[in-house]
Design a protein around this motif. Structure first.
Motif, mmCIF file in Angstrom:
data_model
loop_
_atom_site.group_PDB
_atom_site.id
_atom_site.type_symbol
_atom_site.label_atom_id
_atom_site.label_comp_id
_atom_site.label_asym_id
_atom_site.label_seq_id
_atom_site.Cartn_x
_atom_site.Cartn_y
_atom_site.Cartn_z
ATOM 1 N N SER A 295 0.818 -1.205 0.000
ATOM 2 C CA SER A 295 0.000 0.000 0.000
ATOM 3 C C SER A 295 0.861 1.267 0.000
ATOM 4 O O SER A 295 1.824 1.381 0.758
ATOM 5 C CB SER A 295 -0.892 -0.018 1.243
ATOM 6 O OG SER A 295 -1.387 1.265 1.472
ATOM 7 N N SER A 296 0.497 2.212 -0.859
ATOM 8 C CA SER A 296 1.351 3.387 -1.037
ATOM 9 C C SER A 296 1.337 4.304 0.186
ATOM 10 O O SER A 296 2.197 5.166 0.315
ATOM 11 C CB SER A 296 0.921 4.157 -2.281
ATOM 12 O OG SER A 296 -0.420 4.562 -2.147
ATOM 13 N N GLU A 297 0.372 4.108 1.087
ATOM 14 C CA GLU A 297 0.348 4.961 2.285
ATOM 15 C C GLU A 297 1.548 4.692 3.186
ATOM 16 O O GLU A 297 1.864 5.496 4.057
ATOM 17 C CB GLU A 297 -0.915 4.663 3.117
ATOM 18 C CG GLU A 297 -2.175 5.131 2.463
ATOM 19 C CD GLU A 297 -3.342 4.210 2.770
ATOM 20 O OE1 GLU A 297 -3.213 3.368 3.665
ATOM 21 O OE2 GLU A 297 -4.371 4.346 2.094
ATOM 22 N N ARG A 302 6.763 0.567 2.299
ATOM 23 C CA ARG A 302 5.987 -0.191 1.317
ATOM 24 C C ARG A 302 6.690 -1.482 0.963
ATOM 25 O O ARG A 302 7.888 -1.476 0.715
ATOM 26 C CB ARG A 302 5.960 0.646 0.041
ATOM 27 C CG ARG A 302 4.625 1.160 -0.324
ATOM 28 C CD ARG A 302 4.751 1.871 -1.628
ATOM 29 N NE ARG A 302 3.696 1.387 -2.481
ATOM 30 C CZ ARG A 302 3.411 1.904 -3.649
ATOM 31 N NH1 ARG A 302 4.119 2.886 -4.121
ATOM 32 N NH2 ARG A 302 2.431 1.435 -4.359
ATOM 33 N N LEU A 395 -3.754 -6.449 -7.240
ATOM 34 C CA LEU A 395 -3.075 -5.779 -8.353
ATOM 35 C C LEU A 395 -1.998 -6.726 -8.863
ATOM 36 O O LEU A 395 -1.108 -7.129 -8.119
ATOM 37 C CB LEU A 395 -2.462 -4.457 -7.885
ATOM 38 C CG LEU A 395 -1.584 -3.729 -8.911
ATOM 39 C CD1 LEU A 395 -2.385 -3.386 -10.153
ATOM 40 C CD2 LEU A 395 -0.993 -2.458 -8.319
ATOM 41 N N THR A 400 5.364 -5.977 -20.215
ATOM 42 C CA THR A 400 4.526 -5.876 -21.403
ATOM 43 C C THR A 400 4.955 -6.922 -22.419
ATOM 44 O O THR A 400 6.084 -6.913 -22.896
ATOM 45 C CB THR A 400 4.650 -4.471 -22.018
ATOM 46 O OG1 THR A 400 4.267 -3.521 -21.043
ATOM 47 C CG2 THR A 400 3.772 -4.334 -23.247
ATOM 48 N N LEU A 424 -5.180 -5.523 -13.566
ATOM 49 C CA LEU A 424 -3.977 -5.889 -14.301
ATOM 50 C C LEU A 424 -3.121 -4.650 -14.552
ATOM 51 O O LEU A 424 -3.624 -3.556 -14.773
ATOM 52 C CB LEU A 424 -4.347 -6.520 -15.642
ATOM 53 C CG LEU A 424 -5.292 -7.716 -15.566
ATOM 54 C CD1 LEU A 424 -5.522 -8.284 -16.952
ATOM 55 C CD2 LEU A 424 -4.740 -8.782 -14.656
ATOM 56 N N ARG A 425 -1.828 -4.850 -14.499
ATOM 57 C CA ARG A 425 -0.927 -3.765 -14.882
ATOM 58 C C ARG A 425 0.234 -4.381 -15.642
ATOM 59 O O ARG A 425 0.766 -5.413 -15.243
ATOM 60 C CB ARG A 425 -0.398 -3.048 -13.641
ATOM 61 C CG ARG A 425 0.637 -1.987 -14.002
ATOM 62 C CD ARG A 425 1.191 -1.303 -12.775
ATOM 63 N NE ARG A 425 0.166 -0.503 -12.113
ATOM 64 C CZ ARG A 425 0.353 0.052 -10.908
ATOM 65 N NH1 ARG A 425 1.479 -0.110 -10.280
ATOM 66 N NH2 ARG A 425 -0.605 0.766 -10.363
ATOM 67 N N ASN A 426 0.599 -3.768 -16.751
ATOM 68 C CA ASN A 426 1.796 -4.232 -17.444
ATOM 69 C C ASN A 426 2.774 -3.082 -17.611
ATOM 70 O O ASN A 426 2.395 -1.950 -17.850
ATOM 71 C CB ASN A 426 1.460 -4.881 -18.787
ATOM 72 C CG ASN A 426 0.575 -4.029 -19.639
ATOM 73 O OD1 ASN A 426 -0.485 -3.583 -19.206
ATOM 74 N ND2 ASN A 426 1.003 -3.763 -20.849
ATOM 75 N N GLY A 438 15.460 3.946 -8.684
ATOM 76 C CA GLY A 438 14.672 5.165 -8.701
ATOM 77 C C GLY A 438 13.271 4.967 -9.255
ATOM 78 O O GLY A 438 12.416 5.822 -9.102
ATOM 79 N N PRO A 440 9.557 3.163 -9.483
ATOM 80 C CA PRO A 440 8.668 2.392 -8.604
ATOM 81 C C PRO A 440 8.183 1.096 -9.259
ATOM 82 O O PRO A 440 7.518 0.304 -8.635
ATOM 83 C CB PRO A 440 7.492 3.345 -8.388
ATOM 84 C CG PRO A 440 7.453 4.180 -9.622
ATOM 85 C CD PRO A 440 8.877 4.315 -10.090
ATOM 86 N N ASP A 441 8.521 0.893 -10.523
ATOM 87 C CA ASP A 441 7.908 -0.202 -11.272
ATOM 88 C C ASP A 441 8.809 -1.415 -11.464
ATOM 89 O O ASP A 441 8.555 -2.236 -12.329
ATOM 90 C CB ASP A 441 7.466 0.302 -12.657
ATOM 91 C CG ASP A 441 6.263 1.208 -12.548
ATOM 92 O OD1 ASP A 441 5.502 1.041 -11.585
ATOM 93 O OD2 ASP A 441 6.083 2.070 -13.419
#
Lengths: 565, 314
Positions: A295-297, A302, A395, A400, A424-426, A438, A440-441
């Protein structure tokens, strides 16, 4: 000895084949396309296959695995064993003796100091070395003489071929990297981009995440090699474009890791300019479950061990996720003949493959539903389960790639049938696997509930691979997000058993322990294996000498490549 | 009797009827308008008639060809249940086209409105109030120099998580893309509007209005805005086309919306791997994008002619 014979034999065969053009640099330019662009030439700073492979063109280890998974001498004349006295009888040390006359590409001599330095470089305490697990248990590296170096282990190490065997742990030049120890390692961009090496090629220009241009190494140990004068190593794009560039248009000579659906590959092959080649090693497409809260909070905390995941820390949820998956369908849709079914994260060699997890092969939606019901997750009005206000909403990230997106869509549907909502996230593969602290992905940061990718281990011994899921290998801000324990799995019993593996010599016993370790991971459902993948690459019909090596870097023998005329 | 009605109508005739009459003479614009209306209605109301779920996988029905393939290939795998065929996971192409169209059109309209409002406001203020002119126009130059795609990538990285949390994954990305496209495409409008306002300001009727003490607010709303309506509407149509294309480009690059959330650009992107085997999967979304953009451009062309009183009636 048989290894040596075979090596000599194949070298002879090759030199016969290239007799007409047995001259360095006579075959012009060779073009390689990697659809993930390398971001460094230093494998100690990145665990990504693309970076390891690019570096394998330039820097080399002492020994490496051949296409059959056997260890062959590379910068040494023979592989140390107990039989030839290279490994001490009590299994606590290994002594490597470099080939005499080896030169770095800048003309200076390769010495045992370089080997010692490379070990110190990776084991430097605040360095965050990506290959640290390969140096597990090393207590000291000592120089015996100019060409001899002795690696001593803390305790008997039956498989002493972790350090300096395989493309992940090459020898760096001490003179070049002297000022790059520890925390300074990532700041030495010049050294990291243009390492001085012993391999067939030298970097002329390195553009991170784009193109590397290389030329033949004038100091290479075999005066007749490499046959190519220059090399263009293009990074980026996608697997389909890379496959087309080799098999349909012939713009490139070699394309790596064509993760494409079987019907797409077949269609490309009709282009007639190149052929796909495949080999099965230990590559497993898997889901890595985040056992910590992304969670980004939580800011800096995290995805760290400080906060357990709100619902994936519950083993029944993880088990239900695995049960709902139809692996046979995934294999058929995604890989066809280039995929096999597996329920293990160590699927090969056969002796190390666990027979205990076969139940995952059949999809069991009803069972998964029953399990979640029993665990107290009740379906809400929208069909999504929740318990104590925690919704089972996931999530799911990956790189990709068309096959991966198909997998995502299929798995999302199955999970929706057991009342789990999936987003979904790609992410672009170069970013996802880039290891850039640096961004976040990256797959190390895992700012998602789970992620899917494939990984394998080089060589045939899973010890250091299984070492990835020890507590001390968890990526966190303290380690500059280096480390390969993506699920943040931490079990003292696992660590203890892995310690035992490091101290066990008997091969049968080792296999038994490896299987037990694999089973611990599988039965904790921290890692959910999906498909045992073959590696599929393609080369142009005119490119000779290609020998797809699934146990080491695919770029292991580029010095032997030549143009068929 | 008939005569009088015609007479009254002609007398009370709104100026927009003249615009419409002129617009009708532009054949391209009429056809374009018809097509835009058709495709808007199709994506809005189509899903009520064609109720298949665009995200529903049906592996048994994968790789279906469109029904018209039968014309030249009688052995093709087709079904009336999927007249436009299905993709490699058995999702219905027609349902995906309609769902994708909703998103693409929504992004287009909202981003266009945003950029028009911003562009008009900045253009009018810069043109009418001399003291803001330099500042606002340099601001415009600054935005013109920003490259759109890298900017969107950065915006996406910075704000994705917080927006996702507040608005959910799809709405969050929608807002992000719309704002991204909106704030990077208002500059042309601002420049055109400013130029027109500067020219209008020197005209006698403005002088007359000013001499009777009209306040700047009324000056802008009564006299300036109606007279710059024509370039605004033209750039609105171009903006719509531009926004649809940008969204497609983003989706084509694999950015933006989640992978199972269809948009026209995403359908194109997913289909490229099998372009040769199943050309229809590229052709249909491609046709949707290009025809929509083309028709919008024709409407813009027709509107420009129709809104210009000097051309009107010729």
């Amino acid at each position: 000895m048989t290894l040596m014979k075979r090596a000599i034999g194949s070298a002879l065969a090759l030199s016969m084949a290239t007799m007409a053009t047995a001259e360095r640099g006579s075959d012009g330019d060779v073009k390689i396309i990697y659809w993930q662009a390398p971001s460094t030439m230093n494998p100690y700073l990145s665990g990504g296959t693309k970076d390891v492979d690019a570096s394998a063109l330039v820097i080399e280890p002492l020994g490496r695995y051949d296409e059959n998974g056997a260890i062959v001498p590379w910068l040494v004349d023979e592989i140390p064993t107990v039989a030839n006295g290279g490994v001490s009888a009590d299994l606590t040390s290994i002594t490597w003796k470099l080939k005499s006359g080896l030169k770095w590409s800048d003309g200076s001599a390769v010495t045992s100091n370089d080997v010692k330095f490379s070990a110190d470089y990776c084991m430097s305490p605040d360095g965050g070395c990506a290959q640290l697990s390969r140096f597990g248990g090393v207590s000291s590296v000592d120089i015996i003489d100019d060409l001899t170096v002795k690696i001593t282990f803390e305790k008997p190490t039956p498989f002493p071929y972790g350090p300096f065997v395989g493309a992940e742990t090459p020898v760096l030049q001490a003179a070049q990297f002297a000022n790059c120890m520890g925390a300074a390692a990532p700041t030495c961009t010049d050294a990291n981009f243009n390492p001085v090496g012993t391999g067939g090629f030298v970097v002329t220009e390195f553009r991170p995440n784009d193109v590397i241009t290389l030329k033949a190494n004038e100091q290479y140990r075999d005066p007749a090699k490499p046959a190519f004068a220059t090399m263009t190593f293009k990074g980026g794009g996608d697997a389909a474009g890379a496959g087309r560039a080799v098999m349909e248009t012939g713009e490139f000579d070699y394309a790596w890791n064509l993760q494409l659906a079987p019907d797409v590959i077949a269609k490309m092959q009709e282009g007639g300019k190149g052929v796909p080649i495949a080999g099965f090693s230990t590559l497993v497409e898997r889901l890595m479950i985040n056992l910590t809260d992304p969670s980004s909070e939580l800011g800096n905390e995290r995805s760290t061990r400080k906060h357990p995941h709100p619902f994936l820390s519950n083993i029944n949820v993880r088990k239900a996720l695995s049960m709902a998956i139809d692996r046979e369908l995934l294999r058929e849709i995604g890989y066809g003949p280039a995929g096999k079914l597996t329920c293990n994260v160590v699927p090969a060699p056969a002796a190390y493959a666990s027979p205990n997890n076969g139940s995952c092969l059949t999809q069991d939606i009803a069972g998964a539903n029953a399990l979640l019901d029993k665990a107290g997750f009740a379906k809400g009005s929208d069909g999504v389960r929740s318990k104590d206000g925690v919704r089972l909403s996931i999530l799911y990230q990956t790189s990709t790639n068309a096959v991966r997106q198909d997998f995502q869509a299929l798995i999302k549907q199955w999970w929706s049938e057991i009342g789990i909502e999936t987003e979904l996230r790609n992410i672009d593969a170069s970013v996802f696997f880039g290891g850039d602290a640096g961004s976040p992905d990256t797959f190390q940061k895992l700012f998602a509930d789970l992620e899917m990718y494939a990984n394998n281990f080089s060589g045939t011994d899973p010890q250091s691979y299984l070492g990835r899921w020890r507590c001390d290998n968890i990526p966190s801000p303290d380690t500059q997000w280096q480390g390969e324990n993506m699920p943040r799995f931490c079990d003292p019993a696992y660590d203890a058993l892995h310690d035992k593996l490091q101290g066990t010599g008997d091969l049968e016993e080792r296999a038994k322990i490896s299987i037990a370790l694999n089973d611990m991971l599988m039965q904790a459902y921290a890692i959910i294996p999906l498909v045992h993948r073959g590696r599929l690459s393609a080369h142009a019909n005119s490119l000779g000498g290609v020998n797809l090596n699934v146990w080491d870097s695919e770029m292991w023998n580029t010095a032997d490549w030549y143009r068929i005329k | 009797m008939t005569d009088t009605t015609v007479q009254t109508k002609a007398l009370s005739r709104n100026q927009w009827w003249d615009v419409w009459d002129q617009f009708k003479t532009h054949k391209g614009a009429v056809v374009g308008g018809g097509f835009l209306l058709f495709i808007t209605l199709a994506v809005l109301f189509g899903p009520y008639l064609w109720t298949l779920d665009p995200q529903r996988l049906d592996i048994r029905a994968k790789d279906m060809r469109p029904i018209y393939t039968l014309l030249w290939d009688s052995g093709a795998k087709v079904s009336w249940g999927h007249p436009f065929g299905t993709d490699n996971l058995g999702r219905d192409t027609m349902a995906k086209l309609m769902a994708g169209g909703q998103v693409s059109m929504a992004v287009g309209w909202v981003a266009m409105l945003l950029s028009i409002v911003m562009g008009t406001a900045i253009g009018v203020v810069a043109g009418y109030f001399k003291r803001f002119d330099g500042l606002l126009m340099r601001f415009t130059d600054l935005f013109l120099a920003l490259p759109l795609l890298p900017l969107l990538l950065v915006i996406m990285m910075l704000f994705r998580d917080s927006l996702r949390k507040s608005f959910g994954p799809e709405m969050g990305i929608f807002i992000l893309i719309v704002i991204g496209i909106g704030i990077t495409s208002w500059m042309q409008t601002a420049r055109i509007v400013r130029g027109d306002v500067l020219a209008l300001k020197e005209r006698d009727f403005i002088l007359a209005a000013r001499s009777i003490g009209t306040s700047p607010r009324h000056m802008i709303s009564r006299h300036l805005l109606p007279n710059v309506m024509s370039p605004i509407m033209v750039s609105a149509t171009l903006g719509l086309a531009n926004a649809i294309i940008t969204e497609s480009a983003l989706s084509f690059l694999g950015l933006g919306f989640p992978s199972d959330f269809p948009t026209w650009g995403k359908l194109l992107f997913d289909a490229t791997d099998r372009m040769e085997l199943y050309p229809e999967r590229v052709i249909w979304p491609g046709i949707c994008i290009s025809f929509t953009v083309l028709s919008v451009n024709y409407i813009g062309d027709g509107l420009r002619d129709a809104l210009d009183p000097r051309i009107r009636g010729r």
